[in-house]
Motif scaffolding. Structure first.
Motif, PDB file in Angstrom:
ATOM      1  N   LEU A  45      67.368  12.050 -23.388  1.00  0.00           N
ATOM      2  CA  LEU A  45      68.773  11.832 -23.055  1.00  0.00           C
ATOM      3  C   LEU A  45      69.650  12.993 -23.505  1.00  0.00           C
ATOM      4  N   GLN A  46      69.328  13.560 -24.654  1.00  0.00           N
ATOM      5  CA  GLN A  46      70.037  14.719 -25.188  1.00  0.00           C
ATOM      6  C   GLN A  46      68.992  15.784 -25.498  1.00  0.00           C
ATOM      7  N   PRO A  47      68.685  16.671 -24.562  1.00  0.00           N
ATOM      8  CA  PRO A  47      67.584  17.634 -24.732  1.00  0.00           C
ATOM      9  C   PRO A  47      67.701  18.449 -26.017  1.00  0.00           C
ATOM     10  N   PHE A  48      66.554  18.633 -26.676  1.00  0.00           N
ATOM     11  CA  PHE A  48      66.490  19.491 -27.849  1.00  0.00           C
ATOM     12  C   PHE A  48      66.178  20.908 -27.387  1.00  0.00           C
ATOM     13  N   GLN A  49      66.946  21.873 -27.838  1.00  0.00           N
ATOM     14  CA  GLN A  49      66.804  23.252 -27.379  1.00  0.00           C
ATOM     15  C   GLN A  49      65.379  23.784 -27.566  1.00  0.00           C
ATOM     16  N   LEU A  76      62.692  22.018 -27.785  1.00  0.00           N
ATOM     17  CA  LEU A  76      61.706  21.136 -27.138  1.00  0.00           C
ATOM     18  C   LEU A  76      62.083  20.970 -25.677  1.00  0.00           C
ATOM     19  N   GLY A  77      62.334  22.096 -25.002  1.00  0.00           N
ATOM     20  CA  GLY A  77      62.881  22.061 -23.658  1.00  0.00           C
ATOM     21  C   GLY A  77      62.040  21.304 -22.652  1.00  0.00           C
ATOM     22  N   ALA A  78      60.806  21.719 -22.458  1.00  0.00           N
ATOM     23  CA  ALA A  78      59.940  21.068 -21.472  1.00  0.00           C
ATOM     24  C   ALA A  78      59.598  19.647 -21.884  1.00  0.00           C
ATOM     25  N   TYR A  79      59.349  19.458 -23.156  1.00  0.00           N
ATOM     26  CA  TYR A  79      59.070  18.122 -23.690  1.00  0.00           C
ATOM     27  C   TYR A  79      60.244  17.184 -23.393  1.00  0.00           C
ATOM     28  N   SER A  80      61.458  17.659 -23.598  1.00  0.00           N
ATOM     29  CA  SER A  80      62.651  16.858 -23.338  1.00  0.00           C
ATOM     30  C   SER A  80      62.717  16.419 -21.878  1.00  0.00           C
ATOM     31  N   VAL A  81      62.415  17.342 -20.966  1.00  0.00           N
ATOM     32  CA  VAL A  81      62.454  17.014 -19.538  1.00  0.00           C
ATOM     33  C   VAL A  81      61.395  15.963 -19.200  1.00  0.00           C
ATOM     34  N   SER A  82      60.224  16.085 -19.805  1.00  0.00           N
ATOM     35  CA  SER A  82      59.158  15.099 -19.540  1.00  0.00           C
ATOM     36  C   SER A  82      59.583  13.716 -20.015  1.00  0.00           C
ATOM     37  N   LYS A  83      60.309  13.665 -21.117  1.00  0.00           N
ATOM     38  CA  LYS A  83      60.760  12.379 -21.627  1.00  0.00           C
ATOM     39  C   LYS A  83      61.893  11.805 -20.784  1.00  0.00           C
ATOM     40  N   THR A  84      62.682  12.673 -20.164  1.00  0.00           N
ATOM     41  CA  THR A  84      63.691  12.215 -19.210  1.00  0.00           C
ATOM     42  C   THR A  84      63.021  11.558 -18.006  1.00  0.00           C
ATOM     43  N   ALA A  85      61.904  12.124 -17.571  1.00  0.00           N
ATOM     44  CA  ALA A  85      61.177  11.565 -16.429  1.00  0.00           C
ATOM     45  C   ALA A  85      60.748  10.125 -16.691  1.00  0.00           C
ATOM     46  N   LEU A  86      60.421   9.799 -17.941  1.00  0.00           N
ATOM     47  CA  LEU A  86      59.995   8.437 -18.264  1.00  0.00           C
ATOM     48  C   LEU A  86      61.133   7.435 -18.107  1.00  0.00           C
ATOM     49  N   VAL A  90      57.006  25.406 -27.777  1.00  0.00           N
ATOM     50  CA  VAL A  90      58.266  25.329 -28.501  1.00  0.00           C
ATOM     51  C   VAL A  90      59.205  26.398 -27.949  1.00  0.00           C
ATOM     52  N   GLY A  91      60.378  25.979 -27.524  1.00  0.00           N
ATOM     53  CA  GLY A  91      61.334  26.921 -26.965  1.00  0.00           C
ATOM     54  C   GLY A  91      62.171  26.269 -25.889  1.00  0.00           C
ATOM     55  N   SER A  92      63.092  27.009 -25.320  1.00  0.00           N
ATOM     56  CA  SER A  92      63.954  26.465 -24.272  1.00  0.00           C
ATOM     57  C   SER A  92      63.141  26.176 -23.022  1.00  0.00           C
ATOM     58  N   VAL A  93      63.675  25.332 -22.176  1.00  0.00           N
ATOM     59  CA  VAL A  93      62.909  24.838 -21.036  1.00  0.00           C
ATOM     60  C   VAL A  93      62.438  25.958 -20.104  1.00  0.00           C
ATOM     61  N   LEU A  94      63.281  26.945 -19.840  1.00  0.00           N
ATOM     62  CA  LEU A  94      62.901  27.988 -18.906  1.00  0.00           C
ATOM     63  C   LEU A  94      62.048  29.087 -19.547  1.00  0.00           C
ATOM     64  N   ASP A  95      61.791  28.963 -20.833  1.00  0.00           N
ATOM     65  CA  ASP A  95      60.852  29.866 -21.498  1.00  0.00           C
ATOM     66  C   ASP A  95      59.441  29.290 -21.540  1.00  0.00           C
ATOM     67  N   CYS A  96      59.298  28.056 -21.089  1.00  0.00           N
ATOM     68  CA  CYS A  96      57.989  27.395 -21.112  1.00  0.00           C
ATOM     69  C   CYS A  96      57.056  28.036 -20.081  1.00  0.00           C
ATOM     70  N   ASP A  97      55.834  28.361 -20.481  1.00  0.00           N
ATOM     71  CA  ASP A  97      54.874  28.932 -19.532  1.00  0.00           C
ATOM     72  C   ASP A  97      54.265  27.817 -18.687  1.00  0.00           C
TER      73      ASP A  97
END
Length: 268
Positions: free
Chosen positions: A163-167, A169-179, A113-120
């Motif tokens: 489509l509209q990233p959740f702040q 759920l950063g990494a999760y949002s990107v993974s869903k964009t990939a789909l 949980v957190g912004s995309v660039l905070d994801c480990d």
């Protein structure tokens, strides 16, 4: 308005038609939430459905529940990141029901949980392994079964967050964009084989996954302000969208992402 919607929801819960009669569907992560509603709706419309999840107890309970409704279902334990589990899922479905016509790839993980660039890095790898890589492999491995039936349908379950990233759920949002990209690429390559590939992007649906939003008064009100319909979606509504997409009513639709979000902005 709420009363009308509640009546509509009750009608949806008892839907029964033969639109998918003769079809066999595999739905991953289908013992709870959106996946469960999809499996149930497909079975209500006449399909034979293989439900699956990581926990055997949940699989057994779901099969019993749906069987008690008179639906044609079976169950299989499947961790989508496990190659043997995926292969067994498809093999056992064919042995049980005679083939496969529909794959709904619904399994997803979000350990961060957190912004995309905070994801480990370990969390990033986990998210993409389950949400993207496993969806790709499931689609790849089901192809021989769909080709045996001279066609079929694949559905990837993405998210409005793709489509509209959740702040948070950063990494999760990107993974869903990939789909979204996987849907378009696969659809183009399979179109001439009568295999359609589409994607569902749910908005905020009332499930365990979204409970941090829907059960907290502050976040709930803030989220509702972004939804023109002023309510969260139901799992039954998501099941209805998928049932349409895999039916002959959608026979000229492929490569598309259907956003079901109550009017939330969804421009990538």
């Amino acid at each position: 308005m709420l009363k009308v919607f509640q009546n509509f929801s009750r009608k949806m819960s008892t839907i029964s038609s033969n639109r998918l009669s003769g079809k066999v569907a595999v739905v991953t992560a289908s013992t709870d939430g959106i996946g469960y509603a999809i499996a149930r709706r497909l079975a209500q419309e006449g399909a034979k459905v293989m439900v699956s999840s990581r926990k055997e107890k949940k699989v057994n309970e779901t099969v019993q529940k749906l069987t008690n409704e008179g639906l044609s279902v079976a169950g299989q334990v499947c961790h989508v990141s496990n190659a043997e589990h995926r292969q067994s899922l498809f093999k056992n479905t064919k042995e049980k029901f005679g083939g496969i016509d529909i794959l709904v790839s619904n399994a997803a993980a979000n350990p961060s949980v957190g912004s995309v660039l905070d994801c480990d890095e370990p969390s990033w790898d986990k998210i993409f392994d389950v949400n993207v890589k496993s969806s790709f492999l499931l689609a790849k491995e089901v192809l021989p079964y769909l080709r045996e039936r001279k066609g079929g349908s694949i559905i990837f379950v993405s998210s409005i967050a793709g489509l509209q990233p959740f702040q948070l759920l950063g990494a999760y949002s990107v993974s869903k964009t990939a789909l979204l990209g996987l849907t378009k690429a696969a659809a183009e390559s399979l179109a001439t084989e009568n295999i359609r590939v589409n994607c569902l992007a749910p908005g905020i649906i009332e499930t365990k996954f979204s409970s941090a939003i829907t059960d907290n008064e502050i976040s709930r009100n803030a989220s509702l302000e972004k939804i023109p319909m002023q309510r969260f979606g139901t799992i039954e509504e998501m099941g209805g969208v998928v049932a349409f997409l895999v039916s002959d009513d959608a026979s000229y639709i492929t490569g598309e992402t259907i956003v079901a979000s109550g009017g939330m902005q969804s421009r990538l």
